[in-house]
Scaffold this active site. Structure first.
Site, PDB file in Angstrom:
ATOM      1  N   CYS A   2       5.667   9.624 -14.806  1.00  9.29           N
ATOM      2  CA  CYS A   2       6.840   8.839 -15.188  1.00  9.29           C
ATOM      3  C   CYS A   2       7.322   9.256 -16.569  1.00  9.29           C
ATOM      4  CB  CYS A   2       6.477   7.357 -15.227  1.00  9.29           C
ATOM      5  SG  CYS A   2       5.820   6.751 -13.677  1.00  9.29           S
ATOM      6  N   LYS A 607       6.100  17.320 -12.342  1.00 10.51           N
ATOM      7  CA  LYS A 607       5.789  18.505 -13.163  1.00 10.51           C
ATOM      8  C   LYS A 607       4.371  18.420 -13.706  1.00 10.51           C
ATOM      9  CE  LYS A 607       6.202  22.319 -15.268  1.00 10.51           C
ATOM     10  NZ  LYS A 607       5.952  23.527 -14.435  1.00 10.51           N
TER      11      LYS A 607
HETATM   12  C1  AGP Z   1       2.347  24.585  -9.839  1.00  8.66           C
HETATM   13  O1  AGP Z   1       3.527  25.211  -9.360  1.00  8.66           O
HETATM   14  C2  AGP Z   1       2.340  23.108  -9.570  1.00  8.66           C
HETATM   15  N1  AGP Z   1       3.468  22.488 -10.117  1.00  8.66           N
HETATM   16  C3  AGP Z   1       1.023  22.454  -9.892  1.00  8.66           C
HETATM   17  O2  AGP Z   1       0.065  23.015  -9.030  1.00  8.66           O
HETATM   18  C4  AGP Z   1       0.491  22.594 -11.337  1.00  8.66           C
HETATM   19  O3  AGP Z   1       0.109  23.930 -11.577  1.00  8.66           O
HETATM   20  C5  AGP Z   1      -0.746  21.699 -11.470  1.00  8.66           C
HETATM   21  O4  AGP Z   1      -0.350  20.369 -11.250  1.00  8.66           O
HETATM   22  C6  AGP Z   1      -1.420  21.820 -12.838  1.00  8.66           C
HETATM   23  O5  AGP Z   1      -0.530  21.449 -13.850  1.00  8.66           O
HETATM   24  P1  AGP Z   1      -0.922  21.801 -15.371  1.00  8.66           P
HETATM   25  O6  AGP Z   1      -1.018  23.301 -15.455  1.00  8.66           O
HETATM   26  O7  AGP Z   1       0.180  21.236 -16.194  1.00  8.66           O
HETATM   27  O8  AGP Z   1      -2.253  21.152 -15.646  1.00  8.66           O
END
Ligand code: AGP
Length: 612
Positions: A2, A607
Site C-alpha cells: 500500500c 512492486k
Molecule cells: C520481479 O519481476 C517481481 N516483481 C518480483 O518477483 C520481485 O522480484 C520480488 O517480489 C522481490 O522483490 P525485491 O527485489 O524488491 O525484494
C-alpha cells in the site's frame, strides 16, 4: 504494498493527493481513497479502481488545505470500497490510512472493541477504533497514540486525522516505510519521497516506534520513550529523479532502455571497491561460506551469484526467502548471509534478516533503494545504482544485481587468495587493480548493448508467443537460471503460463506436454554445453514443438531444428548472465502490451510485497 500520503499547507490538498497517489501507483494497488477537511467537515472519499477514477469531477471541485490519501493492495479483506482506506472509527473521531499488517488485530478487537460494529474486514479499521477508544478516555492525542503503539504488533505506517483538529496530521510507524516532506508553508507525509518529489526534495526519515504530527509550519517527532527528538533533514535531489515516462509508453520499456546505464552506474560505484564504506576486509576474511536469500527476480540473481562464488571455489548456497524462514538452518558464525532486494522492503526477505540477526549472523544486503528498511537492519549494504525501478516487473535491477555479485565474487577471490596465480599475487595492489579491470570490461559491454537491435530481433516473435498454449524455457547451468527469470518475466505481465526447466530435465516427464502448440526458448551461452541442449531441441522438434534459440554462437543458426534464432553479442562467459536476459525482458513487454495488459501494473501484483 500500500501507499500512504498526507498534505497540510496553504495550497489545495486535493491537487497534492492526486499527484502523490499517482506517484505511488507503482507500489501496486486495487483501490484508492482520500480524506480531507472542508469547512471543518471531515470527508472520506474512496473507490475500487484506478487513482484517476477516484479524482473525478466531484473530488476535483473540492478545495481543502489538509488531507490524507491511500492506495490499497488488498491483503486483509477482499477488494471492495468498504475495505478501501481511509478508515474511520465508529463515531468518526478518527480517520486514518495504513500501510502494513497488524498481527494481533483479532486479539485487540476482542479485548477492546466488544460490541463495536465494524464496517470492513480490515485490521486498519480496528486500529482506528482502538485509537478512538483511548482518545475518548484521555482526550490527549499523543498519549493515545503512544498507548496504541504499545499495543500494536506487526508493521504499520499510519497517517491520522482527528475530527476535532483540522490543523494537524498525526503519524506513527513501525517497519513500514514513512517519510516527511518539508515544504514552504506546507509539509507532507508519504510512504516514499516519490510521493512529494515535485514539491520538495527535503525530507525526514521516520524510524521505528517514532510518532508525532505535522502542520503547515512545523512538526514534532517523538521517540519510543516519548522524548521529543530533532531529526536530520535529508535531500533526495541526488537520487536519480523519476522523470515521467518521457517518450516511453510504459515505465518497463523506459527501464529496459536504462539497462546499459544501470550496469555502468552500478560498476562506476564499485571503482576502488574498498572505498565503498561497507566493504570490510575483515568481514570477508572471516567467512567460509555464503548463503544468498531473496525472492522472485532477486532470487534468480542470487542463483547467478551462487554460481559466481562457486566458480572461485567458495562455498555458496541460495534459498528462497519464504522457505528460508521455515527450513531448518545450521547456524555457523563463519557464514555470511547476503540478501538481495531491489526495493529493500520485501517482507519475506526482511523477516529472514531479522531471523539471522536473532542468531548473531553477519548480514549484507544488495539493494537498489539506499533508504530502504533492509539497509537499516543489515550489517552491511552493497548498493546497486540502477535508478528508481517503477514497473512491477523487475528488469534493470536484475542486470545490476548480477553485476554486483560478479564484482563481489572477484573481490572475494582476491581477499581469500583463492585460485590466484602466484605471479599475480606478488603484484602491488592486486585485487583493486583486477577489480577495476573487471569493472572496465563490464562498462565496455554495457556500452555495446543496443536495445533497439534486440527489439528488432524479438518483436516479430510476439504473435508466436501469444498463440502458444505452453511456453517453456530451457537451459543448463547459468542458462537454466536465465530460463527461470525469463519464465517469471513472461508470466507475470502476459499471464501466459510459462515454465522453466533444466534442459536435461524435460525428458523426465514434462516433454509429454510438448505438441505443436508448445513454444520453447532454449538458452545456449556456454559452448561446452551446446550439444546437450541441441539434443533437447531435437527431442522437442520431433514432437511438433517450435524452438527459439537465444545464443551468441551464430553457427547454431544453421541447425535445422531451430525455428528462430536470437543472436546475443559475444562476450566472456561470466558476462552472459548480465546481458542474455535482455531479449526476453523485451519480448515479455511486447507480448504483454499486445495482449492489452499494462506491464507496469500487472494484475494481482505489487512492486514490493510488504506482506509475508
Ligand atoms: C520481479 O519481476 C517481481 N516483481 C518480483 O518477483 C520481485 O522480484 C520480488 O517480489 C522481490 O522483490 P525485491 O527485489 O524488491 O525484494
Amino acid at each position: 504494498m500500500c501507499g500512504i500520503i498526507g498534505y497540510i499547507g496553504e495550497n489545495n490538498a486535493i491537487d497534492f493527493l492526486h499527484y502523490g497517489l499517482k506517484k505511488l501507483e507503482y507500489r501496486g494497488y486495487d483501490s484508492a481513497g482520500v480524506a480531507y477537511f472542508n469547512k471543518n467537515q471531515l470527508t472520506v472519499y474512496k473507490k475500487v479502481g484506478q487513482v484517476d477514477n477516484l479524482f473525478d469531477e466531484k473530488l476535483l471541485k473540492v478545495n481543502s488545505n489538509i488531507g490524507i490519501g491511500h492506495t490499497r493492495w488488498a491483503t486483509n479483506g477482499k477488494i471492495s470500497t468498504e475495505n478501501s482506506h481511509p478508515h474511520q472509527s465508529f463515531s468518526k473521531t478518527i480517520t486514518l490510512v495504513h500501510n502494513g499488517i497488524i498481527e494481533n488485530c483479532t486479539e485487540l478487537k476482542n479485548k477492546y472493541l466488544k460490541g463495536i460494529n465494524l464496517q470492513s474486514e480490515t485490521d486498519t479499521e480496528v486500529v482506528a477504533n482502538l485509537l478512538e477508544f483511548f482518545y475518548l478516555k484521555n482526550h490527549h492525542k499523543l498519549d493515545s497514540i503512544k498507548i496504541l503503539m504499545s499495543l500494536l504488533k506487526g508493521s504499520y505506517a499510519l497517517a491520522i486525522l482527528f475530527n476535532d483538529d483540522c490543523e494537524n496530521i498525526y503519524f506513527l510507524k513501525n517497519r513500514s516505510p514513512l517519510v516527511i516532506g518539508c515544504g514552504n508553508n506546507c509539509n507532507f507525509i508519504s510512504s516514499d519521497t516519490l510521493g512529494f518529489e515535485k514539491y520538495t526534495s527535503k525530507y525526514i526519515e521516520i524510524d521505528d516506534f517514532e510518532f508525532g504530527y505535522i502542520n503547515k509550519k512545523n512538526m514534532e517527532i517523538f521517540d519510543k520513550n516519548s522524548k521529543k527528538i530533532t531529526k536530520n533533514v535529508k535531500d533526495c535531489a541526488n537520487f536519480q529523479k523519476i522523470n515521467n515516462k518521457m517518450q516511453f509508453e510504459h515505465y518497463m520499456l523506459k527501464e529496459i532502455f536504462e539497462i546499459p546505464d544501470a550496469i555502468k552506474n552500478t560498476c562506476e560505484l564499485y571503482k576502488n571497491f574498498e572505498s565503498i564504506k561497507i566493504i570490510n576486509k575483515n568481514l570477508f576474511n572471516k567467512i567460509k561460506r555464503i548463503k544468498l536469500i531473496a525472492c522472485g527476480t532477486s532470487y534468480h540473481a542470487s542463483l547467478i551469484g551462487e554460481k559466481y562464488f562457486r566458480e572461485i571455489g567458495f562455498d555458496a548456497y541460495t534459498e528462497i526467502a519464504s522457505e528460508f524462514l521455515y527450513n531448518k538452518q545450521i547456524w555457523q558464525k563463519d557464514t555470511l548471509y547476503i540478501f538481495i532486494s531491489q526495493s529493500g522492503e520485501t517482507a519475506d526477505t526482511l523477516s529472514c534478516v531479522e531471523l539471522c540477526k536473532k542468531h548473531n549472523a553477519k548480514t549484507l544486503c544488495i539493494t537498489n533503494v539506499p533508504t530502504s528498511r533492509i539497509t537499516k537492519i543489515c550489517d552491511y549494504t552493497l548498493p546497486i545504482c540502477c535508478g528508481p525501478e517503477i514497473a512491477v516487473a523487475s528488469t534493470k535491477a536484475f542486470n545490476g544485481q548480477v553485476c554486483s555479485l560478479l564484482v563481489l565474487s572477484k573481490y572475494l577471490q582476491f581477499i581469500k587468495k583463492i585460485n590466484i596465480k602466484k605471479k599475480k599475487l606478488n603484484k602491488k595492489d592486486t585485487h583493486s587493480t583486477s577489480i577495476n579491470k573487471l569493472i572496465s570490461k563490464i562498462i565496455k559491454i554495457s556500452k555495446s548493448i543496443n536495445i533497439n537491435t534486440f527489439i528488432r530481433q524479438v518483436k516479430p516473435l510476439t504473435q508466436m508467443v501469444k498463440e502458444s498454449k505452453n511456453v517453456f524455457f530451457v537451459g543448463k547451468d547459468y542458462d537454466y537460471v536465465l530460463a527461470l527469470e525469463s519464465a517469471l518475466k513472461l508470466k507475470e505481465i502476459s499471464y501466459i503460463n510459462s515454465v522453466a526447466y533444466p534442459s536435461g530435465e524435460l525428458k523426465h516427464g514434462t516433454i509429454s506436454l510438448v505438441d505443436n502448440n508448445t513454444l520453447t526458448f532454449a538458452y545456449i551461452t556456454e559452448k561446452k554445453l551446446s550439444s546437450k541442449t541441441l539434443n533437447v531441441i531435437n527431442q522437442i522438434k520431433s514432437r511438433g514443438g517450435k524452438v527459439v534459440v537465444i545464443s551468441p554462437f551464430i553457427e547454431l543458426q544453421k541447425f535445422e531444428n531451430i525455428d528462430y534464432f536470437i543472436k546475443l553479442p559475444e562476450v566472456n562467459n561470466y558476462f552472459y548472465p548480465i546481458i542474455s536476459i535482455i531479449p526476453m525482458q523485451i519480448l515479455s513487454y511486447y507480448v504483454s502490451v499486445s495482449l492489452g495488459n499494462n506491464p507496469d501494473k500487472p494484475r494481482n501484483l505489487a512492486k514490493s510485497v510488504t506482506v509475508e
